[in-house]
Design a protein around this motif. Structure first.
Motif, PDB file in Angstrom:
ATOM      1  N   ILE A  10       0.837  -1.206   0.000  1.00 13.27           N
ATOM      2  CA  ILE A  10       0.000   0.000   0.000  1.00 13.27           C
ATOM      3  C   ILE A  10       0.868   1.251   0.000  1.00 13.27           C
ATOM      4  N   ASN A  11       1.943   1.256   0.778  1.00 12.52           N
ATOM      5  CA  ASN A  11       2.854   2.400   0.737  1.00 12.52           C
ATOM      6  C   ASN A  11       3.437   2.598  -0.660  1.00 12.52           C
ATOM      7  N   THR A  12       3.784   1.495  -1.309  1.00 11.29           N
ATOM      8  CA  THR A  12       4.281   1.575  -2.689  1.00 11.29           C
ATOM      9  C   THR A  12       3.197   2.121  -3.612  1.00 11.29           C
ATOM     10  N   GLN A  13       1.960   1.691  -3.399  1.00  4.89           N
ATOM     11  CA  GLN A  13       0.856   2.139  -4.246  1.00  4.89           C
ATOM     12  C   GLN A  13       0.544   3.614  -4.031  1.00  4.89           C
ATOM     13  N   ILE A  14       0.670   4.094  -2.791  1.00  3.47           N
ATOM     14  CA  ILE A  14       0.473   5.534  -2.537  1.00  3.47           C
ATOM     15  C   ILE A  14       1.437   6.319  -3.411  1.00  3.47           C
ATOM     16  N   MET A  55      -4.891   9.202  -1.747  1.00  2.00           N
ATOM     17  CA  MET A  55      -5.424   9.521  -0.425  1.00  2.00           C
ATOM     18  C   MET A  55      -6.352   8.424   0.090  1.00  2.00           C
ATOM     19  N   LYS A  56      -7.024   7.734  -0.805  1.00  2.00           N
ATOM     20  CA  LYS A  56      -7.876   6.612  -0.395  1.00  2.00           C
ATOM     21  C   LYS A  56      -7.007   5.497   0.210  1.00  2.00           C
ATOM     22  N   PHE A  57      -5.875   5.215  -0.422  1.00  2.00           N
ATOM     23  CA  PHE A  57      -4.938   4.235   0.129  1.00  2.00           C
ATOM     24  C   PHE A  57      -4.342   4.744   1.450  1.00  2.00           C
ATOM     25  N   TYR A  58      -3.980   6.005   1.474  1.00  2.00           N
ATOM     26  CA  TYR A  58      -3.405   6.627   2.676  1.00  2.00           C
ATOM     27  C   TYR A  58      -4.370   6.498   3.854  1.00  2.00           C
ATOM     28  N   ASP A  59      -5.619   6.883   3.640  1.00  2.00           N
ATOM     29  CA  ASP A  59      -6.625   6.823   4.701  1.00  2.00           C
ATOM     30  C   ASP A  59      -6.874   5.387   5.152  1.00  2.00           C
ATOM     31  N   LEU A  61      -4.778   2.827   5.016  1.00  2.00           N
ATOM     32  CA  LEU A  61      -3.632   2.349   5.787  1.00  2.00           C
ATOM     33  C   LEU A  61      -3.642   2.945   7.191  1.00  2.00           C
ATOM     34  N   SER A  62      -3.986   4.209   7.294  1.00  2.00           N
ATOM     35  CA  SER A  62      -4.084   4.861   8.589  1.00  2.00           C
ATOM     36  C   SER A  62      -5.166   4.214   9.456  1.00  2.00           C
ATOM     37  N   GLY A  65      -4.188   1.035  11.109  1.00  2.00           N
ATOM     38  CA  GLY A  65      -3.091   1.100  12.064  1.00  2.00           C
ATOM     39  C   GLY A  65      -1.728   0.861  11.451  1.00  2.00           C
ATOM     40  N   GLY A  66      -1.645   0.979  10.131  1.00  2.00           N
ATOM     41  CA  GLY A  66      -0.370   0.778   9.452  1.00  2.00           C
ATOM     42  C   GLY A  66       0.514   2.009   9.529  1.00  2.00           C
ATOM     43  N   ASN A  67       1.780   1.807   9.236  1.00  2.00           N
ATOM     44  CA  ASN A  67       2.737   2.918   9.199  1.00  2.00           C
ATOM     45  C   ASN A  67       2.809   3.469   7.784  1.00  2.00           C
ATOM     46  N   ILE A  68       2.499   4.723   7.645  1.00  2.00           N
ATOM     47  CA  ILE A  68       2.575   5.382   6.341  1.00  2.00           C
ATOM     48  C   ILE A  68       4.005   5.847   6.138  1.00  2.00           C
ATOM     49  N   LYS A  69       4.586   5.402   5.036  1.00  2.00           N
ATOM     50  CA  LYS A  69       5.973   5.739   4.710  1.00  2.00           C
ATOM     51  C   LYS A  69       5.993   6.380   3.330  1.00  2.00           C
ATOM     52  N   LEU A  70       5.994   7.701   3.314  1.00  2.00           N
ATOM     53  CA  LEU A  70       6.001   8.410   2.040  1.00  2.00           C
ATOM     54  C   LEU A  70       7.417   8.429   1.468  1.00  2.00           C
ATOM     55  N   ALA A  71       7.497   8.175   0.190  1.00  2.00           N
ATOM     56  CA  ALA A  71       8.784   8.156  -0.515  1.00  2.00           C
ATOM     57  C   ALA A  71       8.804   9.283  -1.544  1.00  2.00           C
ATOM     58  N   ALA A  72       9.982   9.590  -2.035  1.00  2.00           N
ATOM     59  CA  ALA A  72      10.127  10.605  -3.079  1.00  2.00           C
ATOM     60  C   ALA A  72       9.326  10.190  -4.309  1.00  2.00           C
ATOM     61  N   ILE A  73       8.734  11.174  -4.949  1.00  2.00           N
ATOM     62  CA  ILE A  73       7.967  10.937  -6.173  1.00  2.00           C
ATOM     63  C   ILE A  73       8.895  11.231  -7.351  1.00  2.00           C
TER      64      ILE A  73
END
Length: 161
Positions: A10-14, A55-59, A61-62, A65-73
């Motif tokens: 999911i983090n990869t998909q975000i 944002m749907k994936f972000y919400d 995951l949140s 209770g998952g950890n959101i790990k944003l990476a460089a775009i």
């Protein structure tokens, strides 16, 4: 709690959805610069839709209770040969995203992560629509060929989105 593998996917998909938004915004800018306002409008709305997907994936995951790990775009390209080249790339890109969604669904099934399966079903359905829309535009562009009048008509039509 969400399985670690699903959290990672999911983090990869975000990031992928954010990149999609960036890519379509870059395409929109190219079209705008070439005075194809309808194509630019359609692509800008598509960029906004991709951001909403992120944002749907972000919400989700949140909420799990998952950890959101944003990476460089990654920076998208900024130049294309012509309008047909843009929409062929849109179609190919949507097919790639479909593959990513399908891989996530496969993993959710493997992990018996029923909540993720249900959430991902929305995206499976959405990707059918995304690919169909892009495919239809490519088919129309192929019918039009080099006829400038046809391009103007399609530009006008897509501007009504």
């Amino acid at each position: 709690m969400i399985p670690t593998m699903m959290e990672d996917l999911i983090n990869t998909q975000i990031n992928a959805e954010m990149y999609s938004s960036y890519l379509y915004l870059s395409m929109s800018a190219w079209c705008s610069d070439k005075n194809w306002k309808g194509f630019a409008h359609w692509l800008r709305l598509q960029a906004q839709e991709e951001l909403a997907h992120a944002m749907k994936f972000y919400d989700y995951l949140s909420e799990r209770g998952g950890n959101i790990k944003l990476a460089a775009i990654a920076a998208p390209k900024a130049d294309w040969k012509d309008i047909p080249a843009i929409f062929k790339e849109v179609y190919a890109h949507e097919q790639k995203v479909t593959g990513m969604i399908n891989a996530m669904m496969t993993e959710a099934i493997k992990q018996k992560d029923y909540a993720s399966e249900i959430m991902l079903q929305w995206f499976v359905t959405e990707q059918v629509e995304e690919e169909a829309n892009a495919s239809d535009i490519v088919a129309n562009l192929e019918k039009i060929g080099p006829a400038t009048g046809g391009l103007y008509h399609l530009d006008h039509q897509l501007g009504k989105r």
